[in-house]
Motif scaffolding. Structure first.
Motif, PDB file in Angstrom:
ATOM      1  N   PHE A 154       0.671  -1.112   0.066  1.00  0.00           N
ATOM      2  CA  PHE A 154      -0.021  -0.175   0.064  1.00  0.00           C
ATOM      3  C   PHE A 154       0.952   1.267  -0.092  1.00  0.00           C
ATOM      4  O   PHE A 154       0.494   2.024  -0.831  1.00  0.00           O
ATOM      5  CB  PHE A 154      -0.820  -0.061   1.123  1.00  0.00           C
ATOM      6  N   ARG A 155       1.986   1.241   0.801  1.00  0.00           N
ATOM      7  CA  ARG A 155       2.994   2.400   0.906  1.00  0.00           C
ATOM      8  C   ARG A 155       3.382   2.503  -0.507  1.00  0.00           C
ATOM      9  O   ARG A 155       3.507   3.737  -1.075  1.00  0.00           O
ATOM     10  CB  ARG A 155       3.850   2.304   1.715  1.00  0.00           C
ATOM     11  N   GLU A 185       0.996   4.006  -2.898  1.00  0.00           N
ATOM     12  CA  GLU A 185       0.949   5.473  -2.550  1.00  0.00           C
ATOM     13  C   GLU A 185       1.966   6.434  -3.037  1.00  0.00           C
ATOM     14  O   GLU A 185       1.755   7.335  -3.935  1.00  0.00           O
ATOM     15  CB  GLU A 185       0.717   5.544  -1.003  1.00  0.00           C
ATOM     16  N   LYS A 225       1.738   6.847  -6.834  1.00  0.00           N
ATOM     17  CA  LYS A 225       0.447   7.041  -7.376  1.00  0.00           C
ATOM     18  C   LYS A 225      -0.562   6.375  -7.992  1.00  0.00           C
ATOM     19  O   LYS A 225      -0.740   6.687  -9.113  1.00  0.00           O
ATOM     20  CB  LYS A 225       0.598   8.560  -7.991  1.00  0.00           C
ATOM     21  N   GLN A 284      -3.525   4.335  -9.442  1.00  0.00           N
ATOM     22  CA  GLN A 284      -4.853   4.853  -9.365  1.00  0.00           C
ATOM     23  C   GLN A 284      -5.933   3.640  -9.238  1.00  0.00           C
ATOM     24  O   GLN A 284      -6.808   3.837  -8.195  1.00  0.00           O
ATOM     25  CB  GLN A 284      -5.523   5.339 -10.892  1.00  0.00           C
ATOM     26  N   LYS A 341      -5.906   0.639  -7.316  1.00  0.00           N
ATOM     27  CA  LYS A 341      -5.091  -0.032  -6.081  1.00  0.00           C
ATOM     28  C   LYS A 341      -5.764  -1.395  -6.141  1.00  0.00           C
ATOM     29  O   LYS A 341      -5.099  -2.290  -5.793  1.00  0.00           O
ATOM     30  CB  LYS A 341      -5.132   0.557  -4.715  1.00  0.00           C
TER      31      LYS A 341
END
Length: 82
Positions: A32-33, A36, A39, A41, A43
């Motif tokens: 997840f990091r 993030e 970027k 879109q 996920k």
């Protein structure tokens, strides 16, 4: 943990490769990091692919570290006999 990710972990476990729940959760958080920072879109669609790759990376690092530790242990034993 999402069902898709749990299936990936279970596939490895069924092959006899132990991945703890704690490690799987750490890898999930790392994914997840990473998404993030990158970027990403979509996920939800990307996560299973990234998670599978990151588990392979984790297992590779773990095996390299274990091999290194065994080699270091062997050198210490050899040095003790000199």
């Amino acid at each position: 943990m999402e069902e898709t990710l749990q299936r990936i972990v279970n596939d490895y476990r069924n092959q006899g490769i132990m991945i703890s729940n704690e490690d799987a959760e750490h890898i999930r958080h790392f994914c997840f990091r990473k998404m993030e920072i990158g970027k990403i879109q979509n996920k939800e669609e990307y996560l299973p692919h990234l998670f599978k790759d990151e588990i392979r990376n984790y297992l590779f690092r773990k095996s390299v570290n274990a091999t290194s530790m065994l080699r270091m242990e062997g050198k210490e034993k050899c040095a003790a006999y000199v």
